[in-house]
Enzyme design. Structure first.
Site, PDB file in Angstrom:
ATOM      1  N   ARG A 102       0.852  -1.187   0.000  1.00 38.60           N
ATOM      2  CA  ARG A 102       0.000   0.000   0.000  1.00 38.60           C
ATOM      3  C   ARG A 102       0.888   1.237   0.000  1.00 38.60           C
ATOM      4  O   ARG A 102       1.765   1.365   0.860  1.00 38.60           O
ATOM      5  CB  ARG A 102      -0.895  -0.002   1.248  1.00 38.60           C
ATOM      6  CG  ARG A 102      -1.696   1.281   1.446  1.00 38.60           C
ATOM      7  CD  ARG A 102      -2.622   1.159   2.652  1.00 38.60           C
ATOM      8  NE  ARG A 102      -3.365   2.389   2.865  1.00 38.60           N
ATOM      9  CZ  ARG A 102      -3.105   3.276   3.837  1.00 38.60           C
ATOM     10  NH1 ARG A 102      -2.107   3.064   4.692  1.00 38.60           N
ATOM     11  NH2 ARG A 102      -3.838   4.367   3.955  1.00 38.60           N
ATOM     12  N   HIS A 146      -2.796  11.205   0.325  1.00 34.68           N
ATOM     13  CA  HIS A 146      -2.477  10.880   1.720  1.00 34.68           C
ATOM     14  C   HIS A 146      -1.863  12.126   2.371  1.00 34.68           C
ATOM     15  O   HIS A 146      -0.650  12.221   2.534  1.00 34.68           O
ATOM     16  CB  HIS A 146      -1.509   9.692   1.727  1.00 34.68           C
ATOM     17  CG  HIS A 146      -1.338   9.003   3.050  1.00 34.68           C
ATOM     18  ND1 HIS A 146      -1.519   7.648   3.214  1.00 34.68           N
ATOM     19  CD2 HIS A 146      -0.986   9.464   4.268  1.00 34.68           C
ATOM     20  CE1 HIS A 146      -1.289   7.313   4.475  1.00 34.68           C
ATOM     21  NE2 HIS A 146      -0.952   8.405   5.143  1.00 34.68           N
ATOM     22  N   GLU A 192      -7.717   8.711   5.885  1.00 37.64           N
ATOM     23  CA  GLU A 192      -8.175   9.275   7.164  1.00 37.64           C
ATOM     24  C   GLU A 192      -8.801  10.659   7.067  1.00 37.64           C
ATOM     25  O   GLU A 192      -8.328  11.600   7.724  1.00 37.64           O
ATOM     26  CB  GLU A 192      -7.014   9.339   8.170  1.00 37.64           C
ATOM     27  CG  GLU A 192      -6.401   8.009   8.500  1.00 37.64           C
ATOM     28  CD  GLU A 192      -5.270   8.125   9.541  1.00 37.64           C
ATOM     29  OE1 GLU A 192      -5.021   9.228  10.044  1.00 37.64           O
ATOM     30  OE2 GLU A 192      -4.660   7.087   9.852  1.00 37.64           O
ATOM     31  N   ASN A 333      -7.654   2.163   9.442  1.00 38.27           N
ATOM     32  CA  ASN A 333      -6.380   2.277  10.139  1.00 38.27           C
ATOM     33  C   ASN A 333      -6.671   2.066  11.618  1.00 38.27           C
ATOM     34  O   ASN A 333      -7.412   2.842  12.214  1.00 38.27           O
ATOM     35  CB  ASN A 333      -5.749   3.651   9.917  1.00 38.27           C
ATOM     36  CG  ASN A 333      -5.301   3.833   8.470  1.00 38.27           C
ATOM     37  OD1 ASN A 333      -5.407   2.916   7.667  1.00 38.27           O
ATOM     38  ND2 ASN A 333      -4.793   5.006   8.158  1.00 38.27           N
ATOM     39  N   TYR A 335      -5.135   1.129  15.519  1.00 35.19           N
ATOM     40  CA  TYR A 335      -3.980   0.962  16.404  1.00 35.19           C
ATOM     41  C   TYR A 335      -4.339   0.617  17.836  1.00 35.19           C
ATOM     42  O   TYR A 335      -3.626  -0.112  18.498  1.00 35.19           O
ATOM     43  CB  TYR A 335      -3.111   2.231  16.385  1.00 35.19           C
ATOM     44  CG  TYR A 335      -2.420   2.431  15.060  1.00 35.19           C
ATOM     45  CD1 TYR A 335      -1.185   1.846  14.817  1.00 35.19           C
ATOM     46  CD2 TYR A 335      -3.014   3.165  14.037  1.00 35.19           C
ATOM     47  CE1 TYR A 335      -0.547   2.004  13.596  1.00 35.19           C
ATOM     48  CE2 TYR A 335      -2.388   3.326  12.815  1.00 35.19           C
ATOM     49  CZ  TYR A 335      -1.155   2.741  12.597  1.00 35.19           C
ATOM     50  OH  TYR A 335      -0.536   2.880  11.384  1.00 35.19           O
ATOM     51  N   GLU A 407      -3.945  -0.107   7.932  1.00 30.55           N
ATOM     52  CA  GLU A 407      -2.799   0.142   8.808  1.00 30.55           C
ATOM     53  C   GLU A 407      -3.068  -0.510  10.145  1.00 30.55           C
ATOM     54  O   GLU A 407      -4.157  -0.391  10.706  1.00 30.55           O
ATOM     55  CB  GLU A 407      -2.590   1.646   9.066  1.00 30.55           C
ATOM     56  CG  GLU A 407      -2.112   2.405   7.865  1.00 30.55           C
ATOM     57  CD  GLU A 407      -1.830   3.883   8.162  1.00 30.55           C
ATOM     58  OE1 GLU A 407      -1.697   4.250   9.360  1.00 30.55           O
ATOM     59  OE2 GLU A 407      -1.759   4.659   7.203  1.00 30.55           O
TER      60      GLU A 407
END
Ligand SMILES: *[C@@H]1O[C@H](CO)[C@@H](O)[C@H](O)[C@H]1NC(C)=O
Ligand SMILES: *[C@@H]1O[C@H](CO)[C@@H](O)[C@H](O)[C@H]1NC(C)=O
Length: 514
Positions: A102, A146, A192, A333, A335, A407
Site C-alpha cells: 500500500r 495521503h 483518514e 487504520n 492501532y 494500517e
C-alpha cells in the site's frame, strides 16, 4: 561459553520470551485465512519518497511546514529516499513474501500545478513502481491522496476547505485511473479524512495549522468550531465524485475496486453507567460514523446533526445519493482502543468544537496509572480483541462492508532494537483478532502492517518507528535492515505459524554465528 554457544543461549532465552509473550497467547497461521485474502505492508508518499523538489515536484503543505521548522529539525526532504531506492525495497518485499503493498501518489509530484499538465517524471516514477511490483507478484494498493495537498492549491483557495478541492481531486483521480488503472486493482481515494480534518482544522497541529482558541494552540487563523466539519464534508464529496468517475468511466474495463480509508478507534465505556454507555455510542458515531454513515446511509449520524447543529454542512438530495454506496470496500487504520466517559464539564452553549460536540472524554490511563501518554500497545494488558469488536460493530451496524485493515502496527518512540519482540507480539495478537472477526462473519479482505520500512512519522519525525525494516536515517545510503518482526512476518506469510518463531530465532542466531 564459546561464541557460538553464547549466541545459541541468547536465542534460547529469546525463544523463552516468545513462548510467554506470543505462543501462549496465540497460534495463528496464514493458512487459516482465505487464499484471496492479502497480507501486505504500507508507506505513504511524503513519509517515504524524499526527493522533495526533484524532477519537477512542487512543495506540498507538509514540505512547507517542515521547512518552517514546525516539527523540529526533521524534514522529509530525503526521508527513506524511496524515490531512488524503490527497486531495492520491492526486492525486500518479495523476499519478505509480501502479497500486496500500500502506497500513495504524491499529488504535487504528478500534477505540480495542482491541476493541468502532468509531470512526465512523476508519471514515470509511479509507472516504474507499479511495474516493478507486478513483476514481483505484489499487488499495488494505491491511495490517491495521503495528506500532502499541493501548496499551490492551499494558496489558491484554502485546500480542503473549499469546494474547489472536489474538482481538483477528481482531476487527480482521473489522471491516476487513466495512467495506472490498467495495472492497479485497488484504489483508495483519501487517507483518514476524519483525523485529517481534526488535526488540520480543530487542533491545528497538522498543516495548514488552522484552529481557534481554546481548542487549539498557536494558529494564526482558523475556526475550530466549524472548519473540521467543512473540510470533512468536502473530502466526502471529493471521494464520492472520484468513485462516480471510476464507476462511469473505468471500472467496467479495469475491473478494480475503490474505497476510502478511515482512522478508527474502538471505545469501551469507562464505567457501567448509562451516561458512559451513551458517551461511547456517541464517540463511535462521531469518529467513525462521521465518514461511514454518509457512505452507507447517505447522511451524518443523527447525534452529530443534533449536537453540531448548523455547523455541520448538509448534503443535498443529489449529493446524498452520490455519496451513499460510494465504496466497494472500507479501509481501516487501527492501532488501539480507548475508554470513554461522559463529559459533563462541557458547556452546552457554543462555541464548541467537534470534540466538545461529542460530550465525551477519552482516556487510556486505566491500564497506565503513571499518566504518561502511551503509544499503544505498550499497555500492560493490551486489548487485541478490540479490533475484532470493531469489525463486529462494522458488520452489525453497517451491513458488513468488505474491509481492508490498511494500517495496523506498533510504534516506539526511540530507535528500537532489531529484536522487536513487542512488535511481533502486537502483530500476531492483532492478526489473530482479524481471524476471529472473520470466523464471526466479518468480510475482511486484507491486512497491511504499518509500516514496511521506518518512515517519516509526521509530527514525530524519525523518532517514532513502526517499520518491519529499520532505516538508518543518519546514513547517506539510508540502509535497510530487517528487524525480527520482518523475519516473523516472512515466516508467517510462508505458511508458518507463530510457533515457528523459535525457528526464526534459531536461524538468525545460526546466521550470526556462521
Ligand atoms: C504553542 O507554542 C508554545 C510556545 O512556543 C509551545 O510551548 C506549545 O507547545 C505550542 N503548542 C502547540 C500545541 O504546538
Ligand atoms: C442514553 O441514551 C438513550 C437513547 O438515546 C436516552 O434515551 C437516554 O436518556 C440516555 N441516558 C442518559 C442518562 O444519558
Amino acid at each position: 561459553m564459546s561464541k557460538v554457544t553464547a549466541v545459541q543461549f541468547a536465542a534460547f532465552l529469546l525463544c523463552c520470551h516468545y513462548y510467554t509473550t506470543v505462543l501462549c497467547l496465540s497460534e495463528v497461521t496464514r493458512k487459516e485465512f482465505p487464499t484471496d485474502f492479502v497480507f501486505g505492508a504500507g508507506t505513504s508518499a511524503i513519509q517515504y519518497e524524499g526527493a522533495w523538489a526533484d524532477d519537477g515536484k512542487t512543495p506540498s503543505i507538509w514540505d512547507t511546514s517542515m521547512h518552517e521548522g514546525l516539527f523540529g529539525e526533521d524534514t522529509a526532504d530525503i526521508a527513506c529516499d524511496g524515490y531512488h531506492k524503490y527497486k531495492e525495497d520491492i526486492k525486500l518485499m518479495r523476499d519478505s513474501g509480501l502479497e500486496a503493498y500500500r502506497f500513495s501518489i504524491s499529488w504535487p509530484r504528478l500534477l505540480p500545478n495542482g491541476r493541468g499538465p502532468v509531470n512526465p517524471k512523476g508519471l514515470e516514477y509511479y509507472n516504474n513502481v507499479i511495474d516493478e511490483l507486478i513483476k514481483h507478484g505484489i499487488q499495488p494498493h494505491v491511495t490517491l491522496h495521503h495528506l500532502d495537498i499541493p501548496q499551490v492549491l492551499q494558496d489558491e483557495y484554502g485546500g480542503w476547505l473549499s469546494p474547489k478541492f472536489i474538482d481538483d481531486f477528481k482531476e487527480l483521480a482521473d489522471v491516476c485511473f487513466r495512467e495506472f488503472g490498467d495495472r492497479v486493482s485497488s484504489w483508495t481515494t483519501l487517507n483518514e479524512p476524519n483525523i485529517n480534518s481534526l488535526s488540520s482544522f480543530d487542533y491545528g497541529f497538522f498543516p495548514p495549522h488552522r484552529c481557534s482558541s481554546p481548542f487549539g494552540d498557536n494558529c494564526t487563523a482558523g475556526n475550530s468550531a466549524v472548519e473540521p466539519y467543512i473540510a470533512a464534508h468536502n473530502m466526502i464529496l471529493a471521494h464520492s465524485a472520484a468513485v462516480e468517475l471510476y464507476r462511469e468511466k473505468y471500472q467496467d474495463v479495469q475491473k478494480g475496486k475503490i474505497g476510502v480509508n478511515i482512522y478508527s478507534i474502538w471505545f469501551t465505556p469507562l464505567t457501567n453507567s448509562i451516561e458512559d454507555a451513551n458517551a461511547t455510542k456517541r464517540a463511535l458515531d462521531f469518529i467513525l460514523g462521521w465518514i461511514l454513515n454518509p457512505l452507507v446511509f447517505g447522511d451524518y449520524p443523527e447525534i452529530m446533526k443534533k449536537n453540531a447543529g448548523s455547523k455541520i454542512p448538509s448534503f443535498t438530495d443529489s449529493q446524498s445519493q452520490q455519496v451513499k454506496g460510494s465504496y466497494d470496500f472500507i479501509g481501516l487504520n487501527y492501532y488501539y482502543s480507548l475508554y470513554v466517559a461522559h463529559d459533563s464539564s462541557i458547556p452546552k452553549t457554543s462555541p464548541r468544537d467537534f470534540t466538545s460536540d461529542m460530550f465525551a472524554k477519552f482516556t487510556d490511563f486505566v491500564d497506565n496509572p503513571t499518566g504518561h501518554r502511551i503509544i499503544p500497545p505498550i499497555r500492560p494488558k493490551y486489548d487485541y480483541d478490540s479490533l475484532c469488536k470493531l469489525l463486529n460493530h462494522l458488520k452489525n451496524a453497517y451491513s458488513n462492508p468488505p474491509i481492508y485493515i490498511h494500517e495496523n502496527g506498533f510504534g516506539v518512540e526511540f530507535v528500537d532494537a532489531m529484536n522487536d519482540v513487542a512488535r511481533v507480539s502486537s502483530l500476531s495478537g492483532f492478526i489473530r483478532s482479524v481471524r476471529e472477526a472473520i470466523r464471526d462473519g466479518s468480510d475482511v479482505r486484507g491486512y497491511f502492517v504499518w509500516s514496511f520500512v521506518d518512515v517519516y512519522e509526521w509530527i514525530s519525525g524519525f523518532t517514532l518507528r513502526y517499520g518491519l525494516y529499520h532505516v538508518d536515517f543518519e546514513g547517506n545510503g539510508r540502509e535497510r535492515t530487517p528487524k525480527l518482526s520482518a523475519h516473523w512476518y516472512h515466516n508467517f506469510l510462508k505458511n508458518g505459524s507463530a510457533a515457528d518463531i523459535q525457528n526464526v530465532g534459531l536461524r538468525r542466531a545460526n546466521a550470526h554465528s556462521s
